[in-house]
Design a protein around this motif. Sequence first.
Motif, short mmCIF file in Angstrom:
data_model
loop_
_atom_site.label_atom_id
_atom_site.label_comp_id
_atom_site.label_asym_id
_atom_site.label_seq_id
_atom_site.Cartn_x
_atom_site.Cartn_y
_atom_site.Cartn_z
N VAL A 103 42.11 39.93 37.55
CA VAL A 103 42.26 38.79 38.44
C VAL A 103 41.01 37.93 38.27
N ASP A 104 41.18 36.74 37.75
CA ASP A 104 40.09 35.78 37.58
C ASP A 104 38.89 36.37 36.84
N ARG B 22 36.74 45.89 46.09
CA ARG B 22 35.91 46.48 45.04
C ARG B 22 36.42 45.98 43.70
N TRP B 23 35.51 45.38 42.94
CA TRP B 23 35.84 44.80 41.65
C TRP B 23 35.00 45.46 40.57
N PHE B 24 35.52 45.49 39.36
CA PHE B 24 34.85 46.10 38.23
C PHE B 24 34.65 45.06 37.14
N LYS B 25 33.60 45.24 36.35
CA LYS B 25 33.29 44.28 35.28
C LYS B 25 34.12 44.50 34.02
#
Length: 76
Positions: free
Chosen positions: A18-19, A46-49
């Motif tokens: 997402v984006d 929570r986002w991951f690289k």
Amino acid sequence: MTEFDIGEFFIWGESREVDGEYQAVIVMRAKEGKRAISYHQVEKDRWFKTAEVAATAAKESAQELKTAVDAGALNA
């Protein structure tokens, strides 16, 4: 992909972009009406690289959910 059977659903973990960032999601596919698929973010906000790190986190969460269901978490 490893699918786990948890009663009325099959589940698995995967990464979703997402984006330009990645979410760890558990995918649920209903046994009946196989076209019914839903995605659930493992941890809110929570986002991951990288897709690989997100996929690993999602697979671990799917395994933990399967273990909890097998232990009777839905029977309480």
